[in-house]
Design a protein around this motif. Structure first.
Motif, PDB file in Angstrom:
ATOM      1  N   LEU A 210       0.800  -1.229   0.000  1.00 46.59           N
ATOM      2  CA  LEU A 210       0.000   0.000   0.000  1.00 46.59           C
ATOM      3  C   LEU A 210       0.833   1.278   0.000  1.00 46.59           C
ATOM      4  CD1 LEU A 210      -2.861  -1.059   2.449  1.00 46.59           C
ATOM      5  CD2 LEU A 210      -3.024  -0.690  -0.024  1.00 46.59           C
ATOM      6  N   ARG A 211       2.010   1.237   0.575  1.00 46.56           N
ATOM      7  CA  ARG A 211       2.807   2.463   0.636  1.00 46.56           C
ATOM      8  C   ARG A 211       3.103   3.044  -0.756  1.00 46.56           C
ATOM      9  NH1 ARG A 211       3.156   6.043   4.481  1.00 46.56           N
ATOM     10  NH2 ARG A 211       3.566   4.390   6.023  1.00 46.56           N
ATOM     11  N   PRO A 212       3.308   2.204  -1.809  1.00 47.22           N
ATOM     12  CA  PRO A 212       3.569   2.792  -3.133  1.00 47.22           C
ATOM     13  C   PRO A 212       2.432   3.666  -3.657  1.00 47.22           C
ATOM     14  CG  PRO A 212       4.286   0.515  -3.094  1.00 47.22           C
ATOM     15  CD  PRO A 212       3.546   0.749  -1.807  1.00 47.22           C
ATOM     16  N   PHE A 213       1.199   3.487  -3.136  1.00 47.69           N
ATOM     17  CA  PHE A 213       0.094   4.327  -3.586  1.00 47.69           C
ATOM     18  C   PHE A 213       0.110   5.705  -2.919  1.00 47.69           C
ATOM     19  CE2 PHE A 213      -1.504   0.058  -4.474  1.00 47.69           C
ATOM     20  CZ  PHE A 213      -1.989   0.220  -5.764  1.00 47.69           C
ATOM     21  N   VAL A 214       0.900   5.834  -1.858  1.00 47.76           N
ATOM     22  CA  VAL A 214       0.948   7.111  -1.130  1.00 47.76           C
ATOM     23  C   VAL A 214       2.020   7.976  -1.784  1.00 47.76           C
ATOM     24  CG1 VAL A 214       1.277   8.217   1.111  1.00 47.76           C
ATOM     25  CG2 VAL A 214       0.223   5.952   0.974  1.00 47.76           C
ATOM     26  N   THR A 215       1.616   8.756  -2.762  1.00 44.03           N
ATOM     27  CA  THR A 215       2.550   9.579  -3.519  1.00 44.03           C
ATOM     28  C   THR A 215       2.045  11.009  -3.588  1.00 44.03           C
ATOM     29  OG1 THR A 215       1.438   8.978  -5.572  1.00 44.03           O
ATOM     30  CG2 THR A 215       3.334   7.646  -4.934  1.00 44.03           C
ATOM     31  N   ARG A 216       2.977  11.943  -3.590  1.00 43.48           N
ATOM     32  CA  ARG A 216       2.618  13.357  -3.739  1.00 43.48           C
ATOM     33  C   ARG A 216       2.597  13.707  -5.221  1.00 43.48           C
ATOM     34  NH1 ARG A 216       2.381  16.982   0.253  1.00 43.48           N
ATOM     35  NH2 ARG A 216       2.816  16.221   2.376  1.00 43.48           N
ATOM     36  N   GLN A 217       1.423  14.097  -5.700  1.00 46.38           N
ATOM     37  CA  GLN A 217       1.275  14.499  -7.088  1.00 46.38           C
ATOM     38  C   GLN A 217       1.489  16.006  -7.192  1.00 46.38           C
ATOM     39  OE1 GLN A 217       0.760  12.083  -9.364  1.00 46.38           O
ATOM     40  NE2 GLN A 217       0.821  10.594  -7.685  1.00 46.38           N
ATOM     41  N   SER A 218       1.400  16.504  -8.421  1.00 49.99           N
ATOM     42  CA  SER A 218       1.471  17.945  -8.627  1.00 49.99           C
ATOM     43  C   SER A 218       0.290  18.607  -7.938  1.00 49.99           C
ATOM     44  CB  SER A 218       1.439  18.250 -10.126  1.00 49.99           C
ATOM     45  OG  SER A 218       0.170  17.897 -10.651  1.00 49.99           O
ATOM     46  N   PRO A 219       0.356  19.909  -7.635  1.00 50.58           N
ATOM     47  CA  PRO A 219      -0.763  20.569  -6.955  1.00 50.58           C
ATOM     48  C   PRO A 219      -2.094  20.381  -7.659  1.00 50.58           C
ATOM     49  CG  PRO A 219       1.156  22.001  -6.992  1.00 50.58           C
ATOM     50  CD  PRO A 219       1.497  20.810  -7.841  1.00 50.58           C
ATOM     51  N   VAL A 220      -2.085  20.370  -8.998  1.00 49.80           N
ATOM     52  CA  VAL A 220      -3.354  20.211  -9.727  1.00 49.80           C
ATOM     53  C   VAL A 220      -3.906  18.813  -9.545  1.00 49.80           C
ATOM     54  CG1 VAL A 220      -4.450  20.205 -11.987  1.00 49.80           C
ATOM     55  CG2 VAL A 220      -2.795  21.999 -11.404  1.00 49.80           C
ATOM     56  N   SER A 221      -3.049  17.784  -9.777  1.00 49.90           N
ATOM     57  CA  SER A 221      -3.534  16.410  -9.669  1.00 49.90           C
ATOM     58  C   SER A 221      -3.811  16.043  -8.219  1.00 49.90           C
ATOM     59  CB  SER A 221      -2.531  15.420 -10.280  1.00 49.90           C
ATOM     60  OG  SER A 221      -1.289  15.513  -9.619  1.00 49.90           O
ATOM     61  N   ALA A 222      -3.038  16.608  -7.287  1.00 48.57           N
ATOM     62  CA  ALA A 222      -3.269  16.294  -5.886  1.00 48.57           C
ATOM     63  C   ALA A 222      -4.610  16.807  -5.408  1.00 48.57           C
ATOM     64  CB  ALA A 222      -2.157  16.907  -5.034  1.00 48.57           C
TER      65      ALA A 222
END
Length: 530
Positions: free
Chosen positions: A418-430
């Protein structure tokens, strides 16, 4: 030259006692097989196979192989052979077959016993008669219908096999088809086991997709024609519903029925009856999908409540096994059928020029599916709008091998899964933490789509069909997600019981449900489980 062949007298990787014959009758060159250029057919034959089991060409090759074995005194050989235009066999090369370990006579005898058992059971299946199967002989495939090769693997352990049967292929599959308006095959098992490998009875599968109203004679003609097509095009075994059977109304229904009518020799009255029945099945499927989704939601609540009712893991496993077919197995099967209807309709819309492949793909990517929600929730965790514990609790029941207790749940190894799904996206996608749920399915004007639907006989418009496709795909994903939770809970309960008995998850994987029920050879809780 009429044929070339490469023959090993045992299976190269395992040393199993089979002749393996790769035969090329097309290219006319002796090195085509070894170079990989040939489209060779490969045959596996036991050492004691009767000669009549092989074609004349294979019999001729095997006679040469037998002579070389006698001359060398070895049954571990790798041979290259050709048969010339005068039907004479030439031995080009023979060398020892290098195996990782020497053959074991007891293993060889076990393989032969297993093959003999399979042959006996196949013959017994051919001799069986059942009115619901219209007197036709069985066909078996490991990739058709509820595709066991994909769902539980080609060589599943006993618990996975027996659990899959319990949930889907003993009864649920047939109940779902009958409730949808297809032929009633309740009492017929879809999955059969041969030497520990699962196979679907393709004859039963195809019959189960014939609408119930169609009489005996045309139903049999249709299935016989479909089996003939599969014999000629075996690569379609994992695409039967798209490329062989006609199971639902689609925008190209009339073209498909024209081909089927000509091939199967249907009377015009039977064609009309089949068309009307497929329209009725599809209409009913469109109107029931939301009801089936609600049953999935009820199943989730029922499963969660059971965790408080049963502290004993065996009693909870018993309860879940008693309830799994009706509570979630059948609702999931209905949502899976609805998703197939939706997929078939969208594919045919592309063929009819009402949608494009790009518009369908964009629409599907916009749906609020479980996988999309998992990615979105991972972004939430990364941005501290969802806590890690909630994330693990929500998705922790998932397993890479849904039916295998030896495969850990996501919650057992959350950092890995599950940890691989915890990612910081760009401000727009986040900022997009929920799937949009929008997207345009059709590229044609909605009135054009509605006109095509009316002409087909489906009393829905473009907007209603779009809503159905969205609901059906979403419902199937949620149904699959909830079914996996039930199965995961059952496996976890059985793992706990195994631990109490000093057995590992690998040991538990070799149990069968009959071991859990009643007369358990392990001697625990006899009689407490049905």
């Amino acid at each position: 030259m009429s044929a070339a062949a490469v023959v090993t007298t045992r299976v190269a990787g395992t040393g199993a006692p089979y002749y393996v014959l790769a035969v090329d009758e097309a290219t006319g060159t002796s090195d085509a097989i070894t170079s990989g250029r040939a489209q060779a057919q490969t045959w596996y034959m036991t050492h004691d196979s009767p000669p009549t089991a092989a074609s004349p060409l294979l019999q001729q090759l095997l006679r040469t192989v037998d002579a070389v074995q006698k001359a060398t005194g070895s049954d571990q050989l790798d041979l290259e052979l050709v048969v010339d235009s005068d039907h004479r066999t030439h031995l080009l090369q023979v060398r020892p077959l290098v195996l990782h370990q020497p053959p074991d006579p007891e293993t060889d005898r076990a393989v032969r016993r297993a093959v003999d058992t399979c042959a006996y059971r196949l013959e017994a299946e051919r001799r069986k008669t059942h009115r619901a199967l219209l007197g036709m002989a069985p066909w078996f495939s490991n990739m058709a219908d509820w595709n066991p090769a994909e769902m539980i693997g080609q060589r599943p352990r006993p618990l996975a096999m027996s659990l899959y049967r319990e949930v889907i292929t003993n009864r649920t599959w047939a109940v779902q088809r009958a409730q949808y308006g297809y032929r009633d095959l309740r009492g017929i098992e879809l999955l059969h086991e041969f030497a520990g490998q699962p196979y679907i009875d393709v004859r039963a599968s195809l019959l189960s997709f014939i609408p119930a109203q169609l009489p005996f004679a045309p139903a049999r003609r249709i299935v016989e024609r479909q089996l003939e097509q599969l014999a000629a095009e075996p690569h379609l075994h994992d695409r039967i519903e798209f490329d062989v059977a006609t199971t639902t109304a689609t925008f190209d229904l009339d073209e498909r029925l024209d081909t089927l009518t000509a091939d199967a020799g249907l009377l015009p009255a039977h064609r009309a009856e089949l068309r009307a029945a497929l329209i009725a099945v599809t209409t009913a499927g469109i109107h029931r999908v939301d009801r089936d989704l609600r049953r999935v939601d009820l199943a989730a609540a029922h499963r969660i409540a059971s965790s408080d009712r049963f502290a004993d893991p065996l009693l909870r496993a018993d309860h879940l096994l008693r309830e799994i077919q009706t509570s979630i197995g059948l609702p999931f099967a209905h949502t899976a059928r609805a998703a197939f209807l939706a997929t078939a309709l969208t594919r045919s819309a592309v063929i009819a020029g009402l949608a494009s492949a790009a518009s369908v793909q964009q629409f599907m990517q916009s749906l609020s599916t479980v996988s999309a929600q998992l990615r979105a929730d991972g972004i939430k965790v990364a941005h501290n709008t969802m806590d890690w514990e909630t994330f693990v609790h929500t998705y922790g029941h998932l397993r890479p091998g849904t039916y295998d207790p030896a495969v850990p749940r996501y919650s057992d190894a959350p950092e890995l899964y599950l940890r691989p799904f915890v990612t910081r996206q760009s401000p727009v996608s986040a900022a997009i933490t929920q799937p949009l749920g929008g997207g345009r399915l059709f590229t044609a004007d909605p009135r054009t789509v509605t006109t095509a639907l009316t002409r087909l006989g489906l009393n829905v418009d473009a907007a209603a069909l779009t809503a159905f496709v969205r609901s059906a795909i979403t419902a199937r994903e949620l149904g699959k997600f909830e079914l996996s939770a039930w199965i995961s809970d059952i496996l976890t309960c059985l793992q706990t019981v195994g631990e109490q008995l000093g057995q590992t998850p690998d040991d538990v994987a070799f149990w069968r449900l009959r071991d859990v029920r009643g007369s358990s050879p392990f001697g625990w809780c006899s009689g407490c489980v049905a």
